[in-house]
Design a protein around this motif. Structure first.
Motif, PDB file in Angstrom:
ATOM      1  N   HIS A  16      40.684  30.408  40.714  1.00 34.74           N
ATOM      2  CA  HIS A  16      39.971  31.679  40.833  1.00 34.74           C
ATOM      3  C   HIS A  16      40.491  32.561  41.958  1.00 34.74           C
ATOM      4  O   HIS A  16      40.142  33.745  42.032  1.00 34.74           O
ATOM      5  N   ASP A 102      41.183  39.136  41.832  1.00 29.75           N
ATOM      6  CA  ASP A 102      40.471  39.515  40.609  1.00 29.75           C
ATOM      7  C   ASP A 102      41.332  39.359  39.357  1.00 29.75           C
ATOM      8  O   ASP A 102      40.805  39.411  38.242  1.00 29.75           O
ATOM      9  N   ARG A 105      39.893  36.535  37.610  1.00 31.24           N
ATOM     10  CA  ARG A 105      38.436  36.527  37.466  1.00 31.24           C
ATOM     11  C   ARG A 105      37.946  37.418  36.326  1.00 31.24           C
ATOM     12  O   ARG A 105      36.740  37.602  36.167  1.00 31.24           O
TER      13      ARG A 105
END
Length: 244
Positions: A16, A102, A105
């Protein structure tokens, strides 16, 4: 090699906090499928336990959003700090596109429906716009997909003890194009060779390839050469060392 006899490694490209591996070290354009399979081959032939991060098995890629569409506080603070220090915005965004957290994600891409089938509501961060082409439903229906390639690699690890317990040796550490290594256990030797470039490169493995061998898996379907490797080509061979 330093973990041998002392510990068991965790093998992973993504999590992540890391960008999508196919965008980072592969080619998420022309050679997205080939490079994603190559990176999977390299990792799954190693000693340790491989982890597959959500979307990796589909070849999901990094994203390029305007700054207001990102959510990661570290990323947003990085942007604010660099802009205040006078860095060109284009350069700051290039860094975010390459390594922002991100990237990993964005919602899982299940199908080509709204929000990639992830939710009927509004996801906390936008879905990658390429979800209509890259999603789980397509991968399940395509026998040559990255997803099914991962399944074959997992099966090979279960079928060949040398992939689990074999000794690891890196070959040609100075070669800037190829990542090649062997795993040996009892009378079995595994040879894994991967081209990390988007061009054809020389293959210096004539001695090894002349041995009695079985091609376990490759990310190209045919026309294999013993003297060169195609862009992002990967091969995994099982060599019989008992019948030399």
């Amino acid at each position: 090699t330093e973990l041998k006899g002392d510990a068991w490694n965790s093998l992973f490209w993504n999590n992540h906090d890391l960008p999508r591996i196919v965008s980072r070290w592969g080619d998420d354009g022309e050679y997205r499928i080939e490079s994603a399979k190559m990176l999977a081959t390299l990792l799954h032939g190693m000693r340790g336990t491989p982890y597959i991060y959500q979307g990796e098995e589909l070849g999901m890629t990094n994203v390029q959003y305007p700054i207001e569409d990102y959510r990661d506080i570290e990323l947003l603070n990085f942007y604010k700090d660099r802009i205040e220090k006078g860095y060109p915005e284009d350069n700051v965004m290039e860094s975010i596109f390459a390594k922002g957290r991100d990237n990993a994600r964005t919602p899982m891409q299940w199908d080509a429906s709204g929000n990639a089938g992830f939710t009927l509501g509004n996801p906390w961060i936008k879905v990658n716009p390429n979800y209509k082409d890259i999603h789980a439903q397509e991968s399940l229906n395509n026998p040559e997909s990255i997803f099914h390639y991962y399944r074959k690699l997992i099966r090979l690890r279960k079928d060949h003890e040398v992939i689990i317990y074999g000794d690891y040796e890196l070959m040609y550490p100075e070669n800037k194009d190829l990542f090649a290594y062997t795993r040996t256990l009892k009378g079995a030797k595994l040879l894994v060779v991967c081209n990390f470039q988007k061009y054809t490169t020389d293959l210096p493995l004539q001695k090894e390839l002349a041995e009695t061998k079985q091609l376990l898996i490759s990310n190209y379907p045919n026309n294999m050469s013993d003297v060169e490797m195609r862009p992002y080509e990967a091969r995994m061979y099982l060599i019989d060392t008992l019948n030399k």
